[in-house]
Design an enzyme around this catalytic site. Structure first.
Site, PDB file in Angstrom:
ATOM      1  N   HIS A 134       0.833  -1.201   0.000  1.00 38.93           N
ATOM      2  CA  HIS A 134       0.000   0.000   0.000  1.00 38.93           C
ATOM      3  C   HIS A 134       0.871   1.255   0.000  1.00 38.93           C
ATOM      4  O   HIS A 134       1.269   1.736   1.070  1.00 38.93           O
ATOM      5  CB  HIS A 134      -0.904   0.000   1.232  1.00 38.93           C
ATOM      6  CG  HIS A 134      -1.844  -1.165   1.289  1.00 38.93           C
ATOM      7  ND1 HIS A 134      -1.433  -2.442   1.589  1.00 38.93           N
ATOM      8  CD2 HIS A 134      -3.183  -1.248   1.077  1.00 38.93           C
ATOM      9  CE1 HIS A 134      -2.481  -3.256   1.555  1.00 38.93           C
ATOM     10  NE2 HIS A 134      -3.547  -2.568   1.260  1.00 38.93           N
ATOM     11  N   HIS A 164      -4.052   3.753  -3.263  1.00 42.35           N
ATOM     12  CA  HIS A 164      -4.156   3.158  -1.933  1.00 42.35           C
ATOM     13  C   HIS A 164      -3.404   1.839  -1.772  1.00 42.35           C
ATOM     14  O   HIS A 164      -2.495   1.743  -0.950  1.00 42.35           O
ATOM     15  CB  HIS A 164      -5.626   2.942  -1.558  1.00 42.35           C
ATOM     16  CG  HIS A 164      -5.803   2.116  -0.332  1.00 42.35           C
ATOM     17  ND1 HIS A 164      -5.693   2.645   0.931  1.00 42.35           N
ATOM     18  CD2 HIS A 164      -6.046   0.792  -0.160  1.00 42.35           C
ATOM     19  CE1 HIS A 164      -5.866   1.681   1.815  1.00 42.35           C
ATOM     20  NE2 HIS A 164      -6.081   0.553   1.191  1.00 42.35           N
ATOM     21  N   GLU A 215     -17.076  -3.334  25.196  1.00 41.23           N
ATOM     22  CA  GLU A 215     -16.333  -4.592  25.309  1.00 41.23           C
ATOM     23  C   GLU A 215     -15.111  -4.599  24.387  1.00 41.23           C
ATOM     24  O   GLU A 215     -14.037  -5.061  24.757  1.00 41.23           O
ATOM     25  CB  GLU A 215     -17.237  -5.778  24.972  1.00 41.23           C
ATOM     26  CG  GLU A 215     -18.439  -5.957  25.886  1.00 41.23           C
ATOM     27  CD  GLU A 215     -19.616  -5.075  25.520  1.00 41.23           C
ATOM     28  OE1 GLU A 215     -19.559  -4.387  24.465  1.00 41.23           O
ATOM     29  OE2 GLU A 215     -20.606  -5.054  26.279  1.00 41.23           O
ATOM     30  N   HIS A 234     -28.250 -13.708  25.443  1.00 40.33           N
ATOM     31  CA  HIS A 234     -27.199 -13.602  26.447  1.00 40.33           C
ATOM     32  C   HIS A 234     -26.560 -14.949  26.786  1.00 40.33           C
ATOM     33  O   HIS A 234     -25.599 -14.993  27.543  1.00 40.33           O
ATOM     34  CB  HIS A 234     -27.761 -12.979  27.735  1.00 40.33           C
ATOM     35  CG  HIS A 234     -28.027 -11.503  27.624  1.00 40.33           C
ATOM     36  ND1 HIS A 234     -28.755 -10.965  26.593  1.00 40.33           N
ATOM     37  CD2 HIS A 234     -27.643 -10.453  28.400  1.00 40.33           C
ATOM     38  CE1 HIS A 234     -28.817  -9.640  26.747  1.00 40.33           C
ATOM     39  NE2 HIS A 234     -28.149  -9.313  27.825  1.00 40.33           N
TER      40      HIS A 234
END
Lengths: 676, 676
Positions: free
Chosen positions: B38, B268, B417, B479
């Site tokens: 890149h 890119h 999280e 859950h």
């Protein structure tokens, strides 16, 4: 209880507080009975929800699947009793007994709302951030369907109740950003801005100015007192008129009404207990026995549930005059068969692949499939998380969807794998669309929580995940999925396909498109693969999960089972073994889950009784299911590395030679066992 | 090449452009040679990086692990050649041959930067958003270490280069929000604001005002021309002085210098090609052969690499006068043994658990372990993603870390999280800390990409994941982790523990704390479990991965293998079977990965030759490795449901009776096989 609604039961004759308290105390009583649940949100947001349902939400409780209803998403799914109370009170298919059975085995009122389980629940929520991100997909679907079918058939809002948890999840940012970019003006988020999360005040962990953050992504934002119904109503009314998606931060008191718990984290996730329940009844002047809703209040709520009847009938009238194709798209609870044009296009592709036997990466084969079929399936919507030219997901016929221009069939989801997956769920849930979206297989980890929900909800969404092994080469171990096949295969209801050539790729697409009640992941190679399938007609073999590619005459000494890019390596190994007079059968196993579902005798025929060697450029995962506890496996035992793909295959020992060697070992062990 | 740096080689005598072009063309040439990589970012950000390295970054290239160095994180990891060029030019342990071997097998220059693989690489990046989120952990570690040891030992900055991709990932929002909340003023993000991503202009997919968004989370923000070195320098200088974390949006041109590619997505991710490479050389006046850096330029860069020598020597001087404990913490490349006080505390806990044999959820046992040991391990840092009182992760001795008050040992990570897991990686990478953090096991899906990186980097981070099965009850299938154990077990280098009682919980903690080069996940029950282990002294049995809990006298007819909360159910089944004179061995298997590593004979002893029944309240996943292709498995075949835990165990058939039934079937099959 059967309540007939009489003309005199005027909604406006019942005070807002009584309506809201009916919601609050059904929630409190159900949670108290279950001795489990989250009273904080239903008590805190009852006022806002009551305003929304009684004055704005377009719905007809007798027809929860009416296609042009407003969508209501409880993103803060732990507050499920708010939703259940509303569904029950408005006359949905949810009885008082259901409410009393909250969180019990077999009830219609599980701990978190579940789509497909409880009529009127628009999407499964609970894992935070998913609701708001799914709602973005629904709101997008609304605009896209509107662009296709007009205001007469599609003209509705998507409302979301989200809490601090939803907004703290990074997923919400992807959703907010996408919604702002696409200018989804019919999306209205009601933020339960109560300043409390489970650990305590939100100030323990966040100092975000949510209004400024949403505004930075092009949202219309405002703050309102969530316990002032007129203010809430005015806010919603005004935000419905903006061209931008809207955030209304509703300042509320969590657990509103429970004197010793309200405004603290204690109100969040535990039953109030007898004493606080009684105190809340006193504080709010709700002098009724548990689960009792006074008849006038119930009647008023039932009328609210019928507000949408007239609109629905008018819509039905327009629907009757729509084209057959449109009517087909808007059938409630429909089982959409793939159109004849698709079947023809697929057959044509297959003939071509089977006769030309091109050497193509399966991602390229997938591109050709899409080019061939995209225009034949109404509602097929592609996209990629900024890897369009790598995933090869944009069909020639597809133009991009943009703000204000929703007629296109391709979505630039941006570098938002998780937001993409959740939006795809929303597109599927809304109806009228079959979404697929691309990223690299390694980044399935990013979208995994939304993929799981698609599986739990049994939605037809299709994940196109390319660069599916070390075969991607130089990008190295961060981009090389070694454990992702195994990690996806363990999600229940999810079909993971790893096609091995162009024909299998077509067949995998065919399975995915035809799987109305299961999401699929298509794992596709970066590198070119020979086409070994030459059957131009006949049954979809991928649909059986695994099948014999080579079945040696006169029986077999060993069975090589491989998937995807390793099938052609296994075929080469079989040729090597043949020169040594070892007869190797070769099985292609593009979808373990479908193979698992085949009759025992089919599986036995495919697997045979000879020793088995598994081959996959990935960790062993659940392969022992097929090869036995001590079966040979040729694959990865570690993360990958950065180098050209052929070097990696050689260095990691996934070659015809190493497969042949494993086969020889297996055969020798079997012979030894026989002699011993 | 060996370059000796003479006094006359003044950095300032070499023009900024030459320094920057040296970076650019090493990148271009390496990518051209590899025909892969890149170039866009190295060319676009060479100016900014040159300013940072030549004028600000505190480092000594000869000592890349000097504890008080500034950290530099290339969050946009695909621009790896920028980093490799800088490491090589500044005299790091990265030769020109290494640069020429970019992206080749065995080279020090893989496609994306890999921690532990290339000296000077602070963290593995590539999966977008991870770098910036990990850097937040590093910057937090710096403040926490500073609070413990003072300015004399800890006083450095953390710099990040991030691209649009990093900022579009939701993970970045979690990181930004956490950094703003904690006021991490020594974190400076240099945003490569080039308006281009892979699919094309970023306007295809985003309209975010990033400055406003960062400001909404309490950051200091500004915009600068990324090709104006003085402006960049002034921005960095001023942002170093702010008390807030800083975002400097650097307007750059992707692929700067390649006439036909710059400013477009073509620059890119593909080599420039011969023609554009030559054109870029002409455009930037870099008239040298590939890989050639003129001696004066190289000398200047080498001097830059030595700028930090004086500061490092002064630091060493202070280090010599530090306490032995502090010196221990700051040893480079250290192997930290757990202190004697910890060993004593653990032994005491074990004696208590083994003698009292409490009935405790393993999350409660974990809480007691933490209460007992937390203060004995310097650098142990706890936390939870807003589930402190559910995960039971806060030890009594731990006080929360807050903005401006970093002496505490507990972090309220918020409902983030993924951000938590990445920040934990940063804490571990910084050095001086052993981080652990809690959430529900089902939400390991959210943090999975960062857990994977911890495994790839071999970091000692410990995930405490409670509510590890349907045993969590009423919260229901959203859950209830049914597939997460299997999905985590397939990640290489990751230790997944599922302890079965209080003693095993202690042992699992002991393994995790002692695993210096592997991350761990502790999967803990919500529900209470009896303690069956009564060995108050002796070896850590969890460390062997699996072991015999019951080994019937005179041999066995069947072996029951279970983990976690199902071990006690298997023990009950064994008692049932004993009444029928079926001798059942019971194996507890708390960690498959460690068991896999045991010697064959140990494994054979544990597993035995009798038929085996696997028991786990989860999908079968890789259990067939232990029970064989046709082995019996008592577990889950679907998602869970919402109901009290005992009801779920009964309804899903995970009971002593069903295990006994499976055992009987296994024994009967074996006997039948023998007779046949």
């Amino acid at each position: 209880m059967n309540i007939s609604v009489h003309a005199e039961a005027d909604i406006t004759a019942v005070a807002h507080n009584d309506l809201a308290n009916a919601v609050r105390f059904l929630a409190v009583d159900a949670i108290e009975t279950a001795q489990s649940g989250h009273p904080g949100l239903p008590m805190g947001m009852a006022d806002v929800a009551t305003v929304l349902f009684s004055r704005f939400l377009k719905f007809d409780s007798a027809h929860p699947n009416w296609p042009d209803r407003d969508r209501f998403v409880l993103s803060a799914g732990h507050g499920s009793m708010l939703l259940y109370a509303l569904l029950h009170l408005t006359g949905g298919d949810l009885s008082l007994d259901d409410i009393k059975a909250f969180r019990q085995w077999g009830s219609k009122t599980p701990g978190h709302p579940e789509y497909g389980h409880t009529p009127g629940v628009e999407t499964t929520t609970g894992p935070l951030g998913q609701g708001i991100a799914t709602a973005v997909g629904m709101a997008l679907a609304e605009r896209m369907a509107n662009a296709r079918h007009g205001d007469g058939l599609v003209d509705h809002f998507t409302y979301v109740i989200a809490g601090d948890g939803c907004l703290m999840e990074g997923l919400s940012q992807e959703a907010i950003s996408l919604a702002g970019h696409l200018g989804l003006g019919r999306l209205i988020v009601l933020f339960d801005d109560n300043g409390i999360s489970i650990d305590g005040p939100t100030s323990l962990a966040t100092s975000d100015d949510h209004l400024a953050r949403f505004a930075a992504s092009g949202w219309s934002v405002r703050r309102v007192d969530g316990h002032d119904p007129e203010a809430v109503a005015q806010a919603i009314a005004e935000e419905r008129e903006t061209a931008k998606p809207s955030l209304i931060a509703c300042r509320t008191i969590i657990g509103y009404g429970a004197p010793d718990r309200q405004g603290t984290e204690k109100a969040h996730g535990a039953p109030l207990g007898t004493e606080q329940t009684a105190a809340a009844r006193r504080a709010l002047g709700w002098d009724y026995q548990p689960f009792v809703v006074p008849i006038p209040v119930l009647k008023a709520w039932r009328m609210i549930g019928q507000r949408g009847q007239v609109e629905r009938l008018a819509w039905l009238d327009r629907y009757e005059r729509a084209t057959p194709e449109q009517r087909d798209l808007f059938v409630e609870g429909r089982a959409v068969a793939l159109p004849a044009a698709y079947v023809l296009a697929a057959a044509k592709l297959r003939e071509r692949f089977a006769s030309e036997r091109p050497k193509l990466a399966t991602r390229q084969a997938s591109q050709q499939v899409l080019d061939g079929i995209a225009s034949t399936i109404p509602g097929l919507v592609g996209g990629s998380a900024d890897l369009t030219h790598s995933n090869l997901t944009q069909a020639k016929a597809q133009t991009p969807v943009k703000a204000g221009a929703f007629a296109g069939g391709y979505i630039h989801y941006g570098i938002r794998e998780h937001g993409m997956a959740a939006a795809m769920n929303g597109l599927a849930l809304h109806g009228g669309f079959i979404p697929y979206g691309g990223t690299f297989l390694a980044f399935s980890d990013y979208s995994r929580p939304a993929i799981r929900l698609a599986a739990l909800m049994r939605l037809r969404v299709i994940h196109v995940m390319t660069h599916d092994s070390i075969g991607l080469g130089e990008d190295g171990p961060t981009h090389q999925p070694v454990e992702h096949l195994a990690a996806l295969r363990v999600i229940p209801n999810l079909l993971v396909f790893r096609p091995a050539d162009a024909v299998e790729t077509l067949e995998a697409w065919d399975c995915a498109l035809g799987s109305e009640h299961r999401p699929s992941v298509l794992c596709l190679s970066r590198q070119a693969l020979p086409t070994f399938r030459s059957d131009a007609r006949g049954k979809n073999r991928v649909a059986r999960g695994a099948y014999l590619v080579v079945s040696p005459d006169g029986g077999r000494d060993v069975t090589l089972i491989a998937t995807g890019s390793e099938v052609s390596i296994a075929l080469e190994a079989a040729r090597l073994l043949a020169t040594e007079h070892i007869r190797a059968a070769v099985v292609s196993a593009p979808c373990f889950a479908l193979f698992e579902e085949q009759p025992d005798d089919y599986r036995a025929t495919v697997l045979g009784t000879a020793p088995r060697v598994g081959v996959e450029a990935a960790v062993v995962g659940d392969w022992h299911r097929w090869i036995g506890a001590d079966g040979e496996f040729v694959g990865m035992r570690s993360f990958g590395a950065s180098a050209p793909a052929p070097v990696l295959y050689r260095e990691f020992g996934i070659t015809p030679q190493s497969i042949a060697e494993a086969a020889r070992r297996s055969v020798a062990r079997r012979n030894q066992g026989r002699t011993a």
